[in-house]
Design an enzyme around this catalytic site. Sequence first.
Site, short mmCIF file in Angstrom:
data_model
loop_
_atom_site.label_atom_id
_atom_site.label_comp_id
_atom_site.label_asym_id
_atom_site.label_seq_id
_atom_site.Cartn_x
_atom_site.Cartn_y
_atom_site.Cartn_z
CD GLN A 143 -2.63 1.64 0.27
OE1 GLN A 143 -2.91 0.81 -0.58
NE2 GLN A 143 -3.09 2.88 0.23
CD GLU A 144 2.90 3.55 3.88
OE1 GLU A 144 3.09 4.54 3.17
OE2 GLU A 144 2.38 3.61 5.00
CB SER A 145 6.29 2.06 -1.95
OG SER A 145 6.57 0.69 -1.70
#
Length: 768
Positions: free
Chosen positions: A640-642
């Site tokens: 989700q972050e990157s």
Amino acid sequence: MSRPLFRLISAAALLLTVAAVLLSRRALGGSRPPVAVQPMAVPTTPVKLASPIATSPTSAVTLGEQFERDGDYTDALSQLEPYVGHGSPSSDAQVRFVLARVLLESGRMSNAVSVVDALRATYPQSPEADLAQFILAESQQQLGNYNAAILAYRAFGTRHPELASYVQLQIVSVLQAEGQLDQAQSLANSQVTSAPIPAVRLDALGAVRAIQTLKGDFHGYLATTNRLLGVATDPALRAQLTYERGWAEQAIQDPKDAINDYRTVVVTAPTSSFARQALTGLSQLNASHAVTLEQQGIVLYDNGQYQAAIAEFTSAIQANPRSDVAWYYRALSRLKNGDDTGAEADFQGISQGFPNSQYAPDALYRAGRLQEDAGQPNAAQATYQSLVDHYPTAADAPDARFRLGFLQYLKRDYAAAEKAWSPNGLAGSNASRADFWLGKARNATGDTAGARSAFMAAAATDPGGYYGLRAGDLLAGDATASISDPATPVPGPTSSVLPATPLASPVPDASLATWFRAQGTDQASALAAMQRDPGYRRASLLLDLGLRSQATDELSALTTRDANRPAALASLASLLTTRGNLRLAYPIGEKAITASVAQSLGIPPQIEALAYPTPYATEIATSSTARGVDPLLLLALMRQESSYVPGAQSPAGALGLTQVMPDTGRSIAAAIGDPSFQPGDLLKPAVSIDFGAYYLAQQLAYYHGALFPAIAAYNAGTGAVDGWLKTPAAKDPDVFAELIPYPETHDYLQIVYANYLSYEHAYRAGKP
């Protein structure tokens, strides 16, 4: 690295969807508030962050390509160079070819030419020598040796007619650099109709426009722009083209048409970066009056300039106090600028002063959420009720009905909550949420049969969404939905003993063969068919040549064509995964899952693993063990972050795979004893993974292993999460998740949770 010469815009991103998963899954552990803040208890074991070292020509190619994809050319070269001239002829040729490609991408063109010359002299009949001629042509082009470049491109194109359009556009760029603009334009025009996919035809038109700009042919530029607008469907591209048409019209002293185009961009595409430029163009033409103060303010708002937007909307209100647009967007701007009180006042003012406004229902809903967050449930209830009473068919009405039921649930008035969540009151995207909470309310009153029925309905309505997944948890007997004793260990992966090789491979499952048979094929046949496909063959060759954005265009065309063919999509994702192109593969794996759900095919773990890969497995296994976190949870967060992109950077300044802020990185470095840390180190996968694992472990330690608050705190910080946990009912993780007032954090928690479940299913289903 991608080396496009005429890209109209960057290749369209492959669409992401929430992956659908099986209903029966093991529980993940719930959320509970800390009784008191405890000292952090995160292991500070030093983690070796050195890059892996190749031990053979084959591993040198694998590691070299991995570092190349990450943009780390120094490490890529260090893996490859020692193995030149070693191993079998086949492996040596592979090493030399990848080395030449990396040298070109890192700007060392003369070295690339030398390596290609040696490769072609040593292994003239190898596939690598054939492909290397394209690398040679690019290198000669960048060195300014245009005749040599054109000869090399043409020789390569003769042997690879399937890439003719791409080769011709490369030659166009050489001719342009030589100043042979007429010849370049003619060649580019020839590809507008002959290129194999629409994206390349758009590139050809973009090349024509670039040449017309150099020739000062603004009338031709306008004609070509109009041709592009005639075929472009992407809103962002259309905004860009419309702005650029206005720019050309301004250049040829056609202010009337320029003003009209600039105004069109401002009004129809205020979120586009070109809208700001269009406002500048209007100002240059002394035509700012062509758009209203409200329209100017909306552009400022959509481009994140909230303080300036507030000033613009205030001016608009002063000029016209009856402007509901100005009142509404000033409220939104104040909300984004952190002025909750001012925002609520404006939202309430809209509903009272402009009851017939299209913005009134949304304004009421937002006011109610602000009142909830301010600890005013009775005021929020009255606001939601007003929305439901006065705007029963508005798009916000179902959300308001849900919040009314939720407030009643918090008061333990379960009968009133059930009434608010009745099927007649909620539908569409709210249906699974309503069914889930109906199950919660019935369970609270002891109606276990009714609760089970509601949970089954939620799981069936939205099998891949948060509420469907959470319903599946409770159906499976999740015992962590109401944990209040922080001394009790939280069951589930966050505290379980991990498998010895948690990231080795997807869970074996016989349903894979059944999945393919249901589509009238088998795995081998589907893979073979995709390998024969002309589009895949072009994409594969483009990837070999390092032309990744062009390859992405081909892959996008394939996934659009095969959107309703799960076996084809899975085969494409599998082939890309085998190549090591995980960042290209996983969105296609998601599309295979989405198509499977639409056809009620079920999702074997091997298919789910295509959408939930395990990149950097060694680094993740090492850091998760050292920091005491589940590697699958770390992967879920990193996804989700990157999206697994090591060079990812957020507008706020977060860096790397796990999006750690530089100041947070400094604090972590001090805690683990890394005095040499620099913020740029967060762009290195091993560092970002370890620091992200440490920071996630901090959140888990702070919240005594409770999963939901820890995930939310990773995104919003412990200060915000502690505030949300003050509500007594927040010991129930589902209540906690619903209390989160920040839309970003609310969605973040749900997405990471769904990711985690999917990783569990793919890699740990059925394991103790």
